[in-house]
Design an enzyme around this catalytic site. Structure first.
Site, short mmCIF file in Angstrom:
data_model
loop_
_atom_site.label_atom_id
_atom_site.label_comp_id
_atom_site.label_asym_id
_atom_site.label_seq_id
_atom_site.Cartn_x
_atom_site.Cartn_y
_atom_site.Cartn_z
N ASN A 223 -29.09 14.14 19.01
CA ASN A 223 -28.46 12.80 19.32
C ASN A 223 -28.13 12.81 20.85
OD1 ASN A 223 -25.66 14.13 19.69
ND2 ASN A 223 -26.03 14.59 17.69
N ASP A 293 -25.73 15.05 11.02
CA ASP A 293 -25.15 15.04 9.48
C ASP A 293 -26.43 15.62 8.53
OD1 ASP A 293 -22.66 13.76 10.41
OD2 ASP A 293 -23.92 12.17 10.13
N LYS A 303 -46.62 23.66 14.10
CA LYS A 303 -46.75 22.34 14.60
C LYS A 303 -47.38 21.28 13.68
CE LYS A 303 -47.92 19.15 18.26
NZ LYS A 303 -48.55 19.24 19.69
N VAL A 322 -15.84 20.89 10.86
CA VAL A 322 -14.29 20.66 10.95
C VAL A 322 -13.69 20.62 9.52
CG1 VAL A 322 -14.45 18.10 10.90
CG2 VAL A 322 -12.56 19.33 12.22
#
Length: 421
Positions: A223, A293, A303, A322
């Protein structure tokens, strides 16, 4: 290591320059000290002025240069007393053989020798002289006297000298001296923070940056997180007196000064390191990392070659780091982060409860001015119900300022009277 140089902006350095060819290095030293944020005033002896002009130091320091014992422009004509009170450190570089002798004998026949007797600030001397003058018994005797009087003597370096001799007597390079001054003040500030800081004595673990979930040896899922907010919080926690461990995903950021950094890549590795920190002892866990996620169910050994118009990759859910830490029997104070693009407050409040956190900070990353890669942020902080604390709006500011406000919020929650759960 990266430093917050603004912490030195209230520190005053008197750089005293005495007669010697090494005086040219002192001009560079002024620049290096200014680069670190120190306020610098220069005192010059008559001997020093034979090698370099006061105008040079005035231009570099941005302050008038002091050369006379009785200054008609100073309060009551006593410039040495004003300077003595102003200084946080007196650095004599170069320190000539004559100046060292004056200090040792307690003479006060010029501005510098009088300033030496009048100041309560620490005094450092960086001797620079001919190698034989350095080795002379009188010089060594005088240096021993200064050490006994509490003066810090910076050892000269060996090498070729202007007179053609080779040996001890060269003043260390300006960068070396400036680094030593910076470290001295940093250590002093750290000692104060460890005793009186908002998080004094606390052990803090922070996750920061993105994770990378491998598809094959050259491709991955990730991200846009840069880790800037987490790194700023790590620096703020350290400044507040905490012992900080930073679990960093793949980011291009310097490690904050004093912070222990452990680099990780995937969500599973970040969870493993988080559990290790819990076992080693953790009082506060701050989860700023943008953990993926999902991860690829089966990572290709080689590859994946391009074939056809579609490639189907099966994903499985990653563990919630967490939430996992928060469920442990000996859980630390848990701080979560929620980076959302809509319904920010609603989603954040839900995560606070669902993940059993003590505190959560949320922001709207859809905003270009405070989103990923921005140097600024704006956040809303929610606290668990048992703390009976109202939410806090942290208005748009630099991430360093936001980090400081978050440290204050953590401190307030830790010291808030709460009802038994």
């Amino acid at each position: 290591m990266s430093f917050d140089l603004s912490v030195f902006s209230n520190k005053n350095i008197i750089l005293a320059v005495t007669g010697g060819i090494a005086a040219y290095k002192s001009a560079i030293l002024v620049r290096r000290l200014k680069d670190y944020g120190f306020n610098v005033r220069v005192v010059m002896t008559k001997g020093a002025q034979a090698f370099i002009t006061p105008l040079t130091f005035q231009a570099l320091s941005g302050n008038p240069v002091h050369t006379e014992l009785l200054d008609p422009e100073a309060e009551a004509g006593m410039g040495h007393i004003e300077l003595a009170r102003w200084a946080d450190l007196v650095l004599v570089a170069p320190a000539s053989c004559d100046t060292i002798a004056k200090f040792a004998a307690g003479l006060a026949d010029d501005l510098l020798s009088t300033l030496y007797l009048a100041t309560k600030a620490p005094v450092w001397v960086a001797p620079a002289m001919n190698q034989q003058m350095w080795a002379a018994k009188a010089t060594q005797r005088n240096l021993n006297t200064l050490v006994e009087d509490g003066v810090h003597v910076i050892m000269p370096e060996a090498g070729s000298q202007a007179c053609g001799d080779v040996g001890l007597g060269r003043m260390p390079e300006p960068e070396v001296l400036a680094e030593q001054v910076k470290d001295y003040f940093h250590q002093a500030q750290r000692a104060i923070a460890e005793k009186f800081g908002l998080l004094a004595g606390k052990r803090v673990t922070i996750t920061a940056g993105p994770t990378r979930e491998a598809i094959d040896p050259v491709r991955y899922i990730s991200n846009h997180s840069t880790g800037k907010m987490g790194f700023a919080i790590a620096a703020a926690c350290y400044s507040a007196g905490a012992k900080v461990t930073l679990l960093a995903g793949p980011v291009s950021l310097d490690t904050p000064n004093g912070v222990k950094r452990i680099n990780v890549s995937s969500a599973l590795k970040m969870l493993d390191e988080s559990m290790n920190q819990l076992e080693e002892g953790c009082d506060i866990f701050i989860a700023t990392a943008a953990v993926a996620d999902y991860r690829v169910a089966e990572v290709a050994e080689h590859k994946i070659k391009k074939s056809g118009d579609e490639l189907n990759v099966s994903l499985i859910k990653n563990p919630d780091i967490v939430a996992t830490i928060a469920q442990q029997e000996k859980r630390p104070f848990m701080v979560g982060f929620a980076a959302e693009t809509r319904n920010v407050e609603e989603y954040a409040a839900g995560k606070l409860v669902a993940k059993k956190l003590d505190m959560i900070a949320c922001n709207d990353v859809s905003r270009a001015d405070i989103g990923f890669a921005s140097d600024q942020n704006a956040m809303i902080v929610f606290f668990a119900e048992q703390y009976q604390m109202e939410k806090r709006d942290l208005e748009k500011a630099s991430k360093q300022e936001i980090a400081q406000q978050l440290v204050e919020a953590i401190h307030d929650a830790l010291h808030h009277e709460i009802e038994p759960v």
